[in-house]
Write an enzyme that holds these catalytic residues in place. Structure first.
Site, PDB file in Angstrom:
ATOM      1  CE  LYS A   1      -2.126  -1.389   3.805  1.00 44.25           C
ATOM      2  NZ  LYS A   1      -1.751  -2.396   4.124  1.00 44.25           N
TER       3      LYS A   1
ATOM      4  NE  ARG B   1      -5.273  -0.751  10.035  1.00 45.11           N
ATOM      5  CZ  ARG B   1      -3.602  -0.055   9.082  1.00 45.11           C
ATOM      6  NH1 ARG B   1      -4.023   0.623   9.012  1.00 45.11           N
ATOM      7  NH2 ARG B   1      -2.890  -1.472   8.919  1.00 45.11           N
TER       8      ARG B   1
ATOM      9  NE  ARG C   1       7.525  -2.435   6.685  1.00 45.65           N
ATOM     10  CZ  ARG C   1       6.163  -2.668   6.596  1.00 45.65           C
ATOM     11  NH1 ARG C   1       5.858  -1.362   5.300  1.00 45.65           N
ATOM     12  NH2 ARG C   1       5.673  -3.085   7.268  1.00 45.65           N
TER      13      ARG C   1
ATOM     14  NE  ARG D   1       5.728  -0.422   9.921  1.00 42.44           N
ATOM     15  CZ  ARG D   1       5.105  -0.311   8.956  1.00 42.44           C
ATOM     16  NH1 ARG D   1       5.284   0.650   8.057  1.00 42.44           N
ATOM     17  NH2 ARG D   1       4.192  -1.225   9.406  1.00 42.44           N
TER      18      ARG D   1
ATOM     19  NE  ARG E   1       1.519  -4.978  11.158  1.00 40.09           N
ATOM     20  CZ  ARG E   1       2.704  -4.402  10.615  1.00 40.09           C
ATOM     21  NH1 ARG E   1       4.329  -5.287  10.313  1.00 40.09           N
ATOM     22  NH2 ARG E   1       2.748  -3.727   9.039  1.00 40.09           N
TER      23      ARG E   1
HETATM   24  P1  AP5 Z   1       4.725  -1.872   2.329  1.00 40.14           P
HETATM   25  O1  AP5 Z   1       4.616  -1.079   0.968  1.00 40.14           O
HETATM   26  O2  AP5 Z   1       5.068  -0.897   3.129  1.00 40.14           O
HETATM   27  O3  AP5 Z   1       3.952  -2.254   2.253  1.00 40.14           O
HETATM   28  P2  AP5 Z   1       2.190  -1.847   3.588  1.00 40.14           P
HETATM   29  O4  AP5 Z   1       0.943  -2.295   2.765  1.00 40.14           O
HETATM   30  O5  AP5 Z   1       1.925  -0.523   2.706  1.00 40.14           O
HETATM   31  O6  AP5 Z   1       2.397  -2.691   5.125  1.00 40.14           O
HETATM   32  P3  AP5 Z   1       2.535  -1.600   6.013  1.00 40.14           P
HETATM   33  O7  AP5 Z   1       3.017  -2.593   7.326  1.00 40.14           O
HETATM   34  O8  AP5 Z   1       2.796  -0.940   5.952  1.00 40.14           O
HETATM   35  O9  AP5 Z   1       0.696  -1.482   6.202  1.00 40.14           O
HETATM   36  P4  AP5 Z   1       0.447  -1.771   7.360  1.00 40.14           P
HETATM   37  O10 AP5 Z   1      -1.489  -1.515   6.821  1.00 40.14           O
HETATM   38  O11 AP5 Z   1       0.288  -3.113   8.347  1.00 40.14           O
HETATM   39  O12 AP5 Z   1       0.407  -1.193   8.716  1.00 40.14           O
HETATM   40  P5  AP5 Z   1       0.402   0.903   9.005  1.00 40.14           P
HETATM   41  O13 AP5 Z   1       1.586   1.018   8.848  1.00 40.14           O
HETATM   42  O14 AP5 Z   1      -0.446   1.536   7.553  1.00 40.14           O
HETATM   43  O15 AP5 Z   1       6.378  -2.772   1.638  1.00 40.14           O
HETATM   44  C1  AP5 Z   1       5.862  -3.591   2.137  1.00 40.14           C
HETATM   45  C2  AP5 Z   1       6.904  -4.911   2.184  1.00 40.14           C
HETATM   46  O16 AP5 Z   1       7.247  -4.898   0.695  1.00 40.14           O
HETATM   47  C3  AP5 Z   1       8.195  -3.048   1.542  1.00 40.14           C
HETATM   48  O17 AP5 Z   1      10.159  -3.405   1.945  1.00 40.14           O
HETATM   49  C4  AP5 Z   1       8.474  -3.202   0.111  1.00 40.14           C
HETATM   50  O18 AP5 Z   1       9.841  -2.892  -0.184  1.00 40.14           O
HETATM   51  C5  AP5 Z   1       8.000  -4.685  -0.509  1.00 40.14           C
HETATM   52  N1  AP5 Z   1       7.132  -4.426  -1.652  1.00 40.14           N
HETATM   53  C6  AP5 Z   1       6.340  -3.567  -2.172  1.00 40.14           C
HETATM   54  N2  AP5 Z   1       5.622  -4.285  -3.301  1.00 40.14           N
HETATM   55  C7  AP5 Z   1       6.332  -4.810  -3.719  1.00 40.14           C
HETATM   56  C8  AP5 Z   1       6.246  -6.034  -5.127  1.00 40.14           C
HETATM   57  N3  AP5 Z   1       5.239  -6.088  -5.886  1.00 40.14           N
HETATM   58  N4  AP5 Z   1       7.076  -7.210  -4.899  1.00 40.14           N
HETATM   59  C9  AP5 Z   1       7.528  -6.877  -3.648  1.00 40.14           C
HETATM   60  N5  AP5 Z   1       8.316  -6.878  -2.902  1.00 40.14           N
HETATM   61  C10 AP5 Z   1       7.360  -5.178  -2.502  1.00 40.14           C
HETATM   62  O19 AP5 Z   1      -0.269   0.663   9.958  1.00 40.14           O
HETATM   63  C11 AP5 Z   1       1.259  -0.198  11.165  1.00 40.14           C
HETATM   64  C12 AP5 Z   1      -0.125   0.095  12.171  1.00 40.14           C
HETATM   65  O20 AP5 Z   1      -0.688   1.450  13.104  1.00 40.14           O
HETATM   66  C13 AP5 Z   1      -0.978  -0.538  12.938  1.00 40.14           C
HETATM   67  O21 AP5 Z   1      -0.477  -2.254  12.923  1.00 40.14           O
HETATM   68  C14 AP5 Z   1      -2.054   0.069  13.639  1.00 40.14           C
HETATM   69  O22 AP5 Z   1      -1.472  -0.336  15.055  1.00 40.14           O
HETATM   70  C15 AP5 Z   1      -1.528   1.055  13.231  1.00 40.14           C
HETATM   71  N6  AP5 Z   1      -3.291   1.584  12.325  1.00 40.14           N
HETATM   72  C16 AP5 Z   1      -2.172   2.986  11.100  1.00 40.14           C
HETATM   73  N7  AP5 Z   1      -3.906   2.668  11.163  1.00 40.14           N
HETATM   74  C17 AP5 Z   1      -4.776   2.937  11.434  1.00 40.14           C
HETATM   75  C18 AP5 Z   1      -6.311   2.732  11.547  1.00 40.14           C
HETATM   76  N8  AP5 Z   1      -6.781   3.014  10.507  1.00 40.14           N
HETATM   77  N9  AP5 Z   1      -6.956   2.776  12.416  1.00 40.14           N
HETATM   78  C19 AP5 Z   1      -6.053   1.608  13.735  1.00 40.14           C
HETATM   79  N10 AP5 Z   1      -4.660   1.576  14.018  1.00 40.14           N
HETATM   80  C20 AP5 Z   1      -3.997   2.150  12.802  1.00 40.14           C
END
Ligand code: AP5
Length: 225
Positions: free
Chosen positions: A13, A88, A127, A160, A171
């Site tokens: 994402k 979410r 990552r 991270r 997660r």
């Molecule tokens: P990346 O692009 O970083 O993936 P992502 O989907 O953004 O993963 P996240 O881990 O950031 O998502 P998340 O939803 O768990 O975390 P968030 O920060 O929102 O890609 C991942 C890896 O793969 C990278 O190394 C990249 O280079 C590689 N990659 C990407 N595309 C690829 C491909 N096509 N092929 C190969 N490799 C690839 O949330 C974190 C925490 O915050 C949550 O757990 C929660 O505690 C809190 N939080 C955030 N938002 C909310 C909300 N709305 N409500 C409540 N809690 C929340």
């Protein structure tokens, strides 16, 4: 264009949302990045949310609601945004509709990045992120030019805190519990676009441009560049 990105942790994402925001000239708003910044800065919000984020649990809706309301009300989001990590759950999806209604606008698309759970763990465990600029790398799929050093600012890349195996499992469980009703919510409103996220970063990008009807615009940008 006002777009939200949905999908499991590690689906890509952040990677795709950043590219899309550059193409459209609108901000990339990542709720995860906002929370991590608050934790690093030690703000009151950061101290409250730390326990949730580091355990892989969702932060309470009431806190997220204020964060998102404030951010979407800022001037740079007036002409569009790419929102990554929110909503979410269905409560958050309804809140987002309310916030946009108050701002006199509405959502154009909800993009779901769809990926086999087995691939997610591999993506998350490899990552690396830059603690200074937030740039995102992968040891194997998207490595920096020099080992563990950010291409943009030379900072040492880190893993991270929530990418440890136990937290990754938590997660994924949270995501599985909450997300199906959210995708139904957007499907019923005719806003859902599903992109196969199992290919390379460039393949997923092309699929994303296709479902958003932006392939031609992206071609023009590449030609102009
Ligand atoms: P990346 O692009 O970083 O993936 P992502 O989907 O953004 O993963 P996240 O881990 O950031 O998502 P998340 O939803 O768990 O975390 P968030 O920060 O929102 O890609 C991942 C890896 O793969 C990278 O190394 C990249 O280079 C590689 N990659 C990407 N595309 C690829 C491909 N096509 N092929 C190969 N490799 C690839 O949330 C974190 C925490 O915050 C949550 O757990 C929660 O505690 C809190 N939080 C955030 N938002 C909310 C909300 N709305 N409500 C409540 N809690 C929340």
């Amino acid at each position: 264009m006002r777009v939200v990105f949905l999908g499991p942790p590690g689906a890509g994402k952040g990677t795709q949302a950043r590219r899309l925001s550059q193409l459209l000239g609108v901000p990339h708003i990542s709720t995860g990045e906002m929370l991590r910044a608050a934790i690093t800065q030690g703000t009151a919000l950061g101290q409250t949310v730390r326990q949730y984020v580091e355990a892989g649990k969702l932060v309470p809706d009431v806190l997220m609601q204020e964060l998102v309301r404030q951010r979407l009300s800022e001037p740079d989001a007036a002409n569009g945004f790419v929102l990554d990590g929110y909503p979410r759950n269905v409560q958050q999806a309804q809140t987002l509709d309310e916030i946009l209604g108050e701002l006199g606008t509405r959502l154009d698309r909800a993009v779901l990045l769809d990926l086999d759970p087995d691939l997610l763990v591999e993506r998350l465990s490899g990552r690396l992120v830059c603690p200074v600029c937030g740039a995102n790398y992968h040891r194997r799929f998207n490595p920096p030019k020099h080992d563990s050093v950010c291409d943009r600012d030379g900072a040492t890349l880190v893993q991270r805190a929530d990418d440890r195996p136990g937290t990754v499992r938590a997660r994924l469980e949270e995501y599985t519990k909450q997300m199906a009703p959210v995708t139904d919510y957007y499907r019923q409103r005719g806003l859902l676009a599903v992109v196969d996220a199992s290919g390379t970063i460039d393949q997923v990008w092309r699929g994303l441009l296709r479902v958003l009807g932006l392939a031609e615009q992206a071609e023009n940008v590449i030609e102009e560049g």
